[in-house]
Enzyme design. Structure first.
Site, PDB file in Angstrom:
ATOM      1  N   GLY A 163       0.655  -1.144   0.015  1.00  0.00           N
ATOM      2  CA  GLY A 163       0.121   0.080   0.045  1.00  0.00           C
ATOM      3  C   GLY A 163       0.850   1.125   0.056  1.00  0.00           C
ATOM      4  CG  ASN A 178       1.409   3.171  -5.913  1.00  0.00           C
ATOM      5  OD1 ASN A 178       1.736   4.273  -6.373  1.00  0.00           O
ATOM      6  ND2 ASN A 178       2.045   2.154  -5.853  1.00  0.00           N
ATOM      7  CG  HIS A 215       0.473  -2.982 -15.646  1.00  0.00           C
ATOM      8  ND1 HIS A 215       0.051  -4.043 -15.006  1.00  0.00           N
ATOM      9  CD2 HIS A 215       1.685  -3.451 -16.294  1.00  0.00           C
ATOM     10  CE1 HIS A 215       0.787  -5.138 -15.488  1.00  0.00           C
ATOM     11  NE2 HIS A 215       2.096  -4.699 -16.375  1.00  0.00           N
ATOM     12  CG  ASP A 225      -2.804  -5.579 -16.885  1.00  0.00           C
ATOM     13  OD1 ASP A 225      -3.109  -4.808 -16.077  1.00  0.00           O
ATOM     14  OD2 ASP A 225      -1.796  -6.661 -16.965  1.00  0.00           O
TER      15      ASP A 225
HETATM   16  C1  GAR Z   1       2.892  -1.397  -7.510  1.00  0.00           C
HETATM   17  O1  GAR Z   1       3.928  -1.300  -8.259  1.00  0.00           O
HETATM   18  C2  GAR Z   1       1.552  -1.631  -8.566  1.00  0.00           C
HETATM   19  O2  GAR Z   1       1.908  -0.803 -10.073  1.00  0.00           O
HETATM   20  C3  GAR Z   1       1.592  -3.115  -8.901  1.00  0.00           C
HETATM   21  O3  GAR Z   1       1.699  -3.545  -7.351  1.00  0.00           O
HETATM   22  C4  GAR Z   1       2.617  -2.540  -6.785  1.00  0.00           C
HETATM   23  C5  GAR Z   1       2.041  -2.372  -5.446  1.00  0.00           C
HETATM   24  O4  GAR Z   1       3.017  -1.418  -4.504  1.00  0.00           O
HETATM   25  N1  GAR Z   1       0.278  -3.536  -9.513  1.00  0.00           N
HETATM   26  C6  GAR Z   1       0.220  -4.640 -10.126  1.00  0.00           C
HETATM   27  O5  GAR Z   1       1.176  -5.285 -10.543  1.00  0.00           O
HETATM   28  C7  GAR Z   1      -1.054  -4.658 -10.789  1.00  0.00           C
HETATM   29  N2  GAR Z   1      -1.097  -5.371 -12.112  1.00  0.00           N
HETATM   30  P1  GAR Z   1       2.159  -0.965  -3.400  1.00  0.00           P
HETATM   31  O6  GAR Z   1       1.614  -1.939  -2.567  1.00  0.00           O
HETATM   32  O7  GAR Z   1       3.525  -0.824  -2.555  1.00  0.00           O
HETATM   33  O8  GAR Z   1       1.426   0.356  -3.808  1.00  0.00           O
END
Ligand code: GAR
Length: 188
Positions: free
Chosen positions: A12, A14, A103, A144
């Site tokens: 989490g 982001n 993504h 996607d």
């Molecule tokens: C992020 O890099 C996001 O782009 C990716 O998961 C990560 C989560 O990081 N999403 C995907 O791969 C979706 N297909 P976070 O939990 O630290 O935000």
């Protein structure tokens, strides 16, 4: 106030950047975090920011439970920020052009089933890519494949591990995702 809800499955980072960004906003804020993972670190972050969290199972997502919760909230934007389950058509249809995803690659490369998180960065490394990046896009019923909102690139010529690539991509995500969300919600 416009209402944003977040879906996240893991750390989490982001989600937290988005929460912090909108704490300062006078026209939109994050109202709820949804997660399918009861052990997700995002739940600690939600708690730290006094944010309501909804934990659900995969079957809750595909039957009415999550949709009913969303209907009560009536969100202006649904943001998938590191959400790793397929988002159901039943919810997408209720919220046309209001569900977006980030993504961690330059789609259409490195997208589709199984391409998430570190799997993406490992594949990028194996293919000796000179650059990678992020894609922010609308969500449709295929993994996607929804319309792109924006893409941002970063050079990875100096990276020797998938972790280094992941760090660079995360930085890019944190820099751009909250701002793009703000632009979208302003124009909605
Ligand atoms: C992020 O890099 C996001 O782009 C990716 O998961 C990560 C989560 O990081 N999403 C995907 O791969 C979706 N297909 P976070 O939990 O630290 O935000």
């Amino acid at each position: 106030m416009k209402k944003i809800v977040l879906f996240a499955s893991g750390n989490g980072s982001n989600a937290e950047k988005i929460i912090l960004h909108f704490k300062k906003s006078t026209f939109a804020n994050v109202v709820t975090i949804f997660t399918n993972n009861p052990d997700a670190k995002v739940l600690e972050k939600a708690k730290n920011h006094q944010m309501e969290a909804v934990i659900f199972t995969k079957s809750d997502l595909n039957n009415d439970f999550v949709l009913q919760k969303l209907k009560k909230i009536d969100p202006d934007l649904i943001v998938l920020a590191g959400f790793l389950l397929k988002f159901p058509e039943s919810i997408i249809n209720q919220y046309p052009n209001k569900v977006i995803n980030i993504h961690p690659a330059l789609l259409p490369k490195y997208g589709g089933k199984g391409m998430y998180g570190m799997n993406v960065h490992k594949a990028v490394l194996e293919n000796n890519e000179k650059e990678t990046g992020i894609t922010i896009h609308y969500v449709n019923e295929h993994y996607d494949e929804g319309e792109y909102i924006s893409q941002h690139k970063v050079s990875i010529e100096d990276c020797v591990s998938a972790e280094e690539i992941a760090n660079k991509v995360h930085q890019l995500e944190h820099e751009y995702f909250p701002t793009i969300i703000e632009q979208l919600i302003t124009n909605h």
